[in-house]
Design a protein around this motif. Structure first.
Motif, PDB file in Angstrom:
ATOM      1  N   GLN A 152      -2.481 -17.006  -0.927  1.00 22.00           N
ATOM      2  CA  GLN A 152      -2.844 -16.433   0.379  1.00 22.00           C
ATOM      3  C   GLN A 152      -3.437 -17.514   1.288  1.00 22.00           C
ATOM      4  OE1 GLN A 152      -1.078 -13.393   0.022  1.00 22.00           O
ATOM      5  NE2 GLN A 152      -2.606 -12.860   1.557  1.00 22.00           N
ATOM      6  N   THR A 153      -4.340 -18.294   0.717  1.00 20.32           N
ATOM      7  CA  THR A 153      -4.977 -19.363   1.490  1.00 20.32           C
ATOM      8  C   THR A 153      -3.939 -20.384   1.960  1.00 20.32           C
ATOM      9  OG1 THR A 153      -6.985 -19.086   0.183  1.00 20.32           O
ATOM     10  CG2 THR A 153      -6.755 -21.154   1.404  1.00 20.32           C
ATOM     11  N   SER A 154      -3.042 -20.741   1.035  1.00 22.20           N
ATOM     12  CA  SER A 154      -1.996 -21.712   1.357  1.00 22.20           C
ATOM     13  C   SER A 154      -1.076 -21.178   2.448  1.00 22.20           C
ATOM     14  CB  SER A 154      -1.210 -22.029   0.084  1.00 22.20           C
ATOM     15  OG  SER A 154      -0.061 -22.774   0.389  1.00 22.20           O
ATOM     16  N   MET A 155      -0.711 -19.908   2.343  1.00 24.96           N
ATOM     17  CA  MET A 155       0.173 -19.313   3.361  1.00 24.96           C
ATOM     18  C   MET A 155      -0.472 -19.356   4.731  1.00 24.96           C
ATOM     19  SD  MET A 155       1.729 -15.423   3.694  1.00 24.96           S
ATOM     20  CE  MET A 155       0.193 -14.607   3.408  1.00 24.96           C
ATOM     21  N   GLN A 156      -1.742 -18.956   4.804  1.00 30.74           N
ATOM     22  CA  GLN A 156      -2.434 -18.933   6.092  1.00 30.74           C
ATOM     23  C   GLN A 156      -2.505 -20.337   6.696  1.00 30.74           C
ATOM     24  OE1 GLN A 156      -3.179 -16.261   7.606  1.00 30.74           O
ATOM     25  NE2 GLN A 156      -3.656 -14.620   6.163  1.00 30.74           N
ATOM     26  N   ARG A 157      -2.786 -21.313   5.851  1.00 28.23           N
ATOM     27  CA  ARG A 157      -2.882 -22.683   6.344  1.00 28.23           C
ATOM     28  C   ARG A 157      -1.520 -23.176   6.850  1.00 28.23           C
ATOM     29  NH1 ARG A 157      -1.397 -26.957   3.820  1.00 28.23           N
ATOM     30  NH2 ARG A 157      -1.465 -25.987   1.751  1.00 28.23           N
ATOM     31  N   ARG A 158      -0.481 -22.929   6.087  1.00 25.64           N
ATOM     32  CA  ARG A 158       0.843 -23.421   6.475  1.00 25.64           C
ATOM     33  C   ARG A 158       1.368 -22.701   7.721  1.00 25.64           C
ATOM     34  NH1 ARG A 158       4.488 -23.831   1.092  1.00 25.64           N
ATOM     35  NH2 ARG A 158       5.969 -24.701   2.593  1.00 25.64           N
ATOM     36  N   LEU A 159       1.063 -21.421   7.829  1.00 23.09           N
ATOM     37  CA  LEU A 159       1.485 -20.698   9.037  1.00 23.09           C
ATOM     38  C   LEU A 159       0.757 -21.227  10.268  1.00 23.09           C
ATOM     39  CD1 LEU A 159       1.732 -17.019   7.731  1.00 23.09           C
ATOM     40  CD2 LEU A 159       3.618 -18.520   8.426  1.00 23.09           C
ATOM     41  N   ALA A 160      -0.540 -21.546  10.089  1.00 16.93           N
ATOM     42  CA  ALA A 160      -1.307 -22.089  11.214  1.00 16.93           C
ATOM     43  C   ALA A 160      -0.770 -23.457  11.611  1.00 16.93           C
ATOM     44  CB  ALA A 160      -2.784 -22.174  10.827  1.00 16.93           C
ATOM     45  N   GLU A 161      -0.427 -24.253  10.608  1.00 19.01           N
ATOM     46  CA  GLU A 161       0.134 -25.576  10.895  1.00 19.01           C
ATOM     47  C   GLU A 161       1.464 -25.464  11.633  1.00 19.01           C
ATOM     48  OE1 GLU A 161      -1.792 -27.831   6.977  1.00 19.01           O
ATOM     49  OE2 GLU A 161       0.363 -27.349   7.032  1.00 19.01           O
ATOM     50  N   GLN A 208       5.246 -28.255  20.759  1.00 23.36           N
ATOM     51  CA  GLN A 208       6.608 -28.468  21.245  1.00 23.36           C
ATOM     52  C   GLN A 208       6.968 -27.468  22.340  1.00 23.36           C
ATOM     53  OE1 GLN A 208       8.666 -27.937  17.560  1.00 23.36           O
ATOM     54  NE2 GLN A 208       8.339 -30.046  16.866  1.00 23.36           N
ATOM     55  N   GLY A 209       5.995 -26.641  22.708  1.00 23.15           N
ATOM     56  CA  GLY A 209       6.246 -25.662  23.752  1.00 23.15           C
ATOM     57  C   GLY A 209       7.031 -24.463  23.298  1.00 23.15           C
ATOM     58  N   LYS A 210       7.052 -24.269  21.982  1.00 22.78           N
ATOM     59  CA  LYS A 210       7.782 -23.122  21.442  1.00 22.78           C
ATOM     60  C   LYS A 210       6.785 -22.094  20.916  1.00 22.78           C
ATOM     61  CE  LYS A 210      11.501 -26.146  19.861  1.00 22.78           C
ATOM     62  NZ  LYS A 210      12.062 -26.797  18.674  1.00 22.78           N
ATOM     63  N   ARG A 211       7.294 -20.926  20.693  1.00 18.72           N
ATOM     64  CA  ARG A 211       6.457 -19.852  20.186  1.00 18.72           C
ATOM     65  C   ARG A 211       6.718 -19.675  18.689  1.00 18.72           C
ATOM     66  NH1 ARG A 211       6.816 -14.291  19.760  1.00 18.72           N
ATOM     67  NH2 ARG A 211       8.965 -14.302  20.455  1.00 18.72           N
ATOM     68  N   ALA A 212       5.645 -19.487  17.929  1.00 18.08           N
ATOM     69  CA  ALA A 212       5.808 -19.275  16.498  1.00 18.08           C
ATOM     70  C   ALA A 212       6.481 -17.932  16.250  1.00 18.08           C
ATOM     71  CB  ALA A 212       4.458 -19.314  15.804  1.00 18.08           C
ATOM     72  N   ALA A 213       7.242 -17.893  15.184  1.00 18.80           N
ATOM     73  CA  ALA A 213       7.915 -16.638  14.845  1.00 18.80           C
ATOM     74  C   ALA A 213       6.897 -15.545  14.547  1.00 18.80           C
ATOM     75  CB  ALA A 213       8.839 -16.841  13.652  1.00 18.80           C
ATOM     76  N   GLY A 214       5.748 -15.959  13.991  1.00 16.21           N
ATOM     77  CA  GLY A 214       4.684 -15.010  13.722  1.00 16.21           C
ATOM     78  C   GLY A 214       5.176 -13.826  12.926  1.00 16.21           C
ATOM     79  N   ALA A 215       4.861 -12.655  13.387  1.00 11.14           N
ATOM     80  CA  ALA A 215       5.219 -11.443  12.643  1.00 11.14           C
ATOM     81  C   ALA A 215       6.603 -10.935  13.027  1.00 11.14           C
ATOM     82  CB  ALA A 215       4.184 -10.357  12.887  1.00 11.14           C
ATOM     83  N   VAL A 216       7.285 -11.691  13.874  1.00 11.01           N
ATOM     84  CA  VAL A 216       8.607 -11.235  14.297  1.00 11.01           C
ATOM     85  C   VAL A 216       9.592 -11.404  13.148  1.00 11.01           C
ATOM     86  CG1 VAL A 216      10.502 -11.639  15.902  1.00 11.01           C
ATOM     87  CG2 VAL A 216       8.139 -11.870  16.667  1.00 11.01           C
TER      88      VAL A 216
END
Ligand SMILES: [Fe+2]
Length: 266
Positions: free
Chosen positions: A229-238, A246-254
């Motif tokens: 869980q910790t690793s996922m949160q860190r990698r998603l934030a990165e 880069q001016g793009k939007r993260a996929a996030g929960a999409v």
């Protein structure tokens, strides 16, 4: 939306069918032609049915004209080498969309959790028709590997882990679940994945092979889950920070399609 759905999926969203006697069949999947997919070379697909019968794996909505994941066309070069796999895919007798064998290299639990995704099978699926779900027939013998399903991407208490020995057969609403495979290895994993249209034919097939949810998850230490869980949160934030720079939007929960960016995809 009023899609036709299987009652078998109403509660749990997936079913495990009777185990197939995989050992009696030749290993047709080793003879197929595989294509690299997206940027990563870690996952390859051998298409058995594609949008127009070509040796490619793209979503049907990315073709012209765009359409949903139905009416796949057999890829002759590959189905000639895999008549048993084709017959197994056809057995339910319902409409087939994409059908292919995935080759997945070993990974770890934390990577699988990071790669959790929802499929996009029902993009452009006309209202009132059958909801598209996916079957996973494990071909290689991966007793210690699991398909991970989560109703809530970030909540491990919603997690289902289904072991993947040779001959295991699952049907999953992969647009409902966040999912990925944790493949222990050491050899690559091979699995036949088929998009099916829900309806009476699929219901009868599930009933014939006694489809039902599994009783219990194989155990996994809480510390392993917490670390992932910790690793996922860190990698998603990165990733979000990189995309933002880069001016793009993260996929996030999409939701994104299974083919789009995940090494552990299924
Ligand atoms: Fe997927």
């Amino acid at each position: 939306m009023t899609y036709i759905r299987s009652a078998a999926f109403a509660q749990t969203g997936y079913v495990v069918l009777d185990t197939y006697e995989q050992a009696r069949d030749p290993k047709e999947w080793l003879e197929l032609e595989y294509v690299d997919w997206k940027s990563s070379g870690d996952t390859r697909f051998a298409p058995l049915a594609s949008a127009f019968g070509e040796m490619e794996c793209n979503g049907f909505w990315n073709h012209t004209p765009p359409r949903t994941d139905k009416d796949g066309v057999w890829v002759q070069e590959n189905v000639e080498k895999a008549p048993i796999l084709k017959a197994r895919a056809e057995e339910p007798g319902t409409n087939i969309g994409r059908c292919r064998v995935i080759e997945l290299q070993p990974n770890d639990y934390a990577s699988a959790i990071y790669n959790l995704h929802q499929d996009d099978n029902n993009r452009l699926n006309p209202d009132g028709t059958g909801w598209i779900v996916r079957s996973f027939f494990n071909l290689s013998d991966d007793k210690d590997s699991v398909l991970i399903l989560r109703e809530d991407r970030f909540d491990p208490t919603t997690e289902v882990r289904i072991p993947l020995p040779a001959g295991s057969q699952l049907i999953v609403d992969t647009q409902r679940f966040w999912h990925a495979v944790w493949h222990v290895g050491p050899e690559p994993r091979y699995c036949l994945i088929t998009s099916y249209t829900s309806g009476p034919e699929l219901d009868a097939y599930i009933e014939k092979y006694h489809g039902k949810p599994q009783d219990a998850n194989p155990p996994l230490p809480q510390q392993v889950i917490d670390d992932a869980q910790t690793s996922m949160q860190r990698r998603l934030a990165e990733r979000a920070a990189t995309l933002a720079s880069q001016g793009k939007r993260a996929a996030g929960a999409v939701a994104f399609d299974d083919d789009s960016e995940s090494d552990s995809d299924d």
